[in-house]
Design an enzyme around this catalytic site. Structure first.
Site, mmCIF file in Angstrom:
data_model
loop_
_atom_site.group_PDB
_atom_site.id
_atom_site.type_symbol
_atom_site.label_atom_id
_atom_site.label_comp_id
_atom_site.label_asym_id
_atom_site.label_seq_id
_atom_site.Cartn_x
_atom_site.Cartn_y
_atom_site.Cartn_z
ATOM 1 C CE1 TYR A 1 -8.777 60.153 -1.767
ATOM 2 C CE2 TYR A 1 -8.368 58.432 -1.403
ATOM 3 C CZ TYR A 1 -7.953 59.529 -1.628
ATOM 4 O OH TYR A 1 -6.654 60.698 -1.782
ATOM 5 C CB SER B 1 -4.552 57.600 -3.412
ATOM 6 O OG SER B 1 -4.666 56.836 -2.205
HETATM 7 P P1 NDP Z 1 -4.592 68.655 2.093
HETATM 8 O O1 NDP Z 1 -6.103 69.047 2.622
HETATM 9 O O2 NDP Z 1 -3.816 69.490 2.566
HETATM 10 O O3 NDP Z 1 -4.867 69.977 0.533
HETATM 11 C C1 NDP Z 1 -6.391 69.161 -0.446
HETATM 12 C C2 NDP Z 1 -5.969 70.705 -1.561
HETATM 13 O O4 NDP Z 1 -7.215 70.022 -1.741
HETATM 14 C C3 NDP Z 1 -6.092 72.076 -0.638
HETATM 15 O O5 NDP Z 1 -5.414 72.660 -0.973
HETATM 16 C C4 NDP Z 1 -7.534 72.311 -0.428
HETATM 17 O O6 NDP Z 1 -7.412 73.647 -0.672
HETATM 18 C C5 NDP Z 1 -7.267 72.153 -2.241
HETATM 19 N N1 NDP Z 1 -9.409 71.386 -2.752
HETATM 20 C C6 NDP Z 1 -10.691 70.653 -2.549
HETATM 21 N N2 NDP Z 1 -11.323 70.755 -2.995
HETATM 22 C C7 NDP Z 1 -10.883 71.508 -3.476
HETATM 23 C C8 NDP Z 1 -12.121 72.660 -5.093
HETATM 24 N N3 NDP Z 1 -13.604 72.001 -5.305
HETATM 25 N N4 NDP Z 1 -11.533 72.959 -5.756
HETATM 26 C C9 NDP Z 1 -9.261 73.669 -5.628
HETATM 27 N N5 NDP Z 1 -9.297 72.884 -4.512
HETATM 28 C C10 NDP Z 1 -9.895 72.238 -3.693
HETATM 29 O O7 NDP Z 1 -4.313 67.459 1.733
HETATM 30 P P2 NDP Z 1 -3.177 66.483 0.588
HETATM 31 O O8 NDP Z 1 -2.311 67.782 0.683
HETATM 32 O O9 NDP Z 1 -3.001 65.496 1.014
HETATM 33 O O10 NDP Z 1 -3.955 66.880 -0.594
HETATM 34 C C11 NDP Z 1 -3.219 66.755 -2.142
HETATM 35 C C12 NDP Z 1 -3.962 66.077 -2.699
HETATM 36 O O11 NDP Z 1 -3.283 64.286 -2.385
HETATM 37 C C13 NDP Z 1 -5.403 65.476 -3.053
HETATM 38 O O12 NDP Z 1 -5.626 64.486 -4.051
HETATM 39 C C14 NDP Z 1 -5.709 63.710 -2.232
HETATM 40 O O13 NDP Z 1 -6.605 62.728 -2.886
HETATM 41 C C15 NDP Z 1 -4.366 63.423 -2.208
HETATM 42 N N6 NDP Z 1 -4.002 61.652 -1.713
HETATM 43 C C16 NDP Z 1 -2.882 62.726 -0.448
HETATM 44 C C17 NDP Z 1 -2.628 61.490 1.000
HETATM 45 C C18 NDP Z 1 -1.760 61.488 2.549
HETATM 46 O O14 NDP Z 1 -1.641 60.641 2.449
HETATM 47 N N7 NDP Z 1 -2.221 63.200 2.590
HETATM 48 C C19 NDP Z 1 -2.392 60.280 0.325
HETATM 49 C C20 NDP Z 1 -3.003 59.990 -1.426
HETATM 50 C C21 NDP Z 1 -3.664 60.522 -2.218
HETATM 51 P P3 NDP Z 1 -9.551 74.829 -0.631
HETATM 52 O O15 NDP Z 1 -9.897 73.730 0.588
HETATM 53 O O16 NDP Z 1 -8.437 75.962 0.338
HETATM 54 O O17 NDP Z 1 -9.969 74.378 -1.825
#
Ligand code: NDP
Length: 246
Positions: A152, A139
């Site tokens: 975070y 991030s």
């Molecule tokens: P979402 O919340 O849409 O996606 C997060 C994903 O992570 C979901 O598919 C969720 O699926 C999965 N997840 C969460 N916990 C677990 C777990 N314990 N095991 C397996 N899967 C898990 O957010 P984003 O797409 O934005 O996030 C994706 C990545 O991008 C993250 O690492 C986030 O920190 C990073 N990021 C995002 C930014 C943004 O602005 N959106 C900026 C910077 C970084 P489920 O709940 O079904 O398990």
């Protein structure tokens, strides 16, 4: 990209979902993991209906056995693994004084230990085949300090350091494992739903509403990293809206 076997964690929404769709459209065989079974099933069906290849498995990245199982599923189904995109993450940001200690620990477990577990699951395969590509979602909060993102940001600083050392050690050991770390900013996904502290949630929602961009922008960059020639490593990529903050 054609026929590459690519495991994607956090594939049930946001960046993971958008990336799965794009890579499958480009001919990859995608292996989808996350906790929400219905979402994975629907996405795999959507990809197949569009002519792509996708399988899925329920995955909690905090459990080593789940990570090992998804790597095994990929190998049993497609014979090998070429790329793992370690993207699962949560962002329950808050000021430290709010003492949201459960959130702190959950972020360490998912954002740090989830990455460790994924790498542990795939590394023996990559070392043995002397090739492989590890891609992780850090991030912009893994590059700079932002108030409310002490924990975070700390997890994402970890990802940067860990991935850089994985890259260096792989080069030193001659295993040809490529690494790419993605540093997104303000991508409109479900990530803000993980914020439990009302003040932080409202502030972030306002910011994202103003400047947020869609997750397909990250998918494009992941595809770019994978599509470079095998002797070329694109290691660190920042992707966000064109604003001064990052
Ligand atoms: P979402 O919340 O849409 O996606 C997060 C994903 O992570 C979901 O598919 C969720 O699926 C999965 N997840 C969460 N916990 C677990 C777990 N314990 N095991 C397996 N899967 C898990 O957010 P984003 O797409 O934005 O996030 C994706 C990545 O991008 C993250 O690492 C986030 O920190 C990073 N990021 C995002 C930014 C943004 O602005 N959106 C900026 C910077 C970084 P489920 O709940 O079904 O398990």
């Amino acid at each position: 990209m054609k026929d590459k076997v690519i495991i994607i964690t956090g594939a049930s929404s946001g960046i993971g979902e958008a990336t799965a769709k794009l890579l499958a459209e480009k001919g990859a065989k995608v292996v989808l993991g996350a906790r929400r079974e219905e979402r994975l099933k629907a996405l795999a069906e959507e990809i197949r209906a569009a002519g792509g290849e996708a399988i899925w498995q329920v995955l909690d990245v905090t459990r080593q056995a789940d990570n090992d199982a998804i790597v095994k599923l990929a190998k049993d189904t497609y014979g090998r693994v070429d790329v793992i995109f370690l993207n699962a993450g949560i962002m329950p940001s808050s000021p430290l004084s709010a003492l949201k200690t459960d959130d702190w620990h959950a972020m360490v477990d998912i954002n740090i230990k989830g990455v460790l577990n994924g790498v542990a699951a795939v590394l023996p395969e990559f070392v043995a085949q002397k090739s492989g590509h590890v891609i992780a979602t850090s991030s912009v909060a893994g590059l700079k300090a932002y108030p409310a993102a002490a924990v975070y940001g700390g997890t994402k600083f970890f990802v940067r350091d860990f991935m850089e050392i994985l890259r260096m050690e792989s080069a030193m050991e001659g295993t040809n494992i490529r690494t790419a770390t993605i540093f997104p900013a303000a991508i409109n996904t479900e990530l803000l739903h993980t914020i439990s502290e009302p003040g932080t949630a409202a502030g972030m929602a306002a910011l994202y509403e103003q400047v947020g961009i869609t997750p397909d922008r990250i998918a494009n960059v992941v595809a770019f990293a994978i599509e470079q020639p095998a002797d070329t490593n694109v290691s660190e990529l920042t992707v966000g809206p064109t604003v001064q903050a990052w």
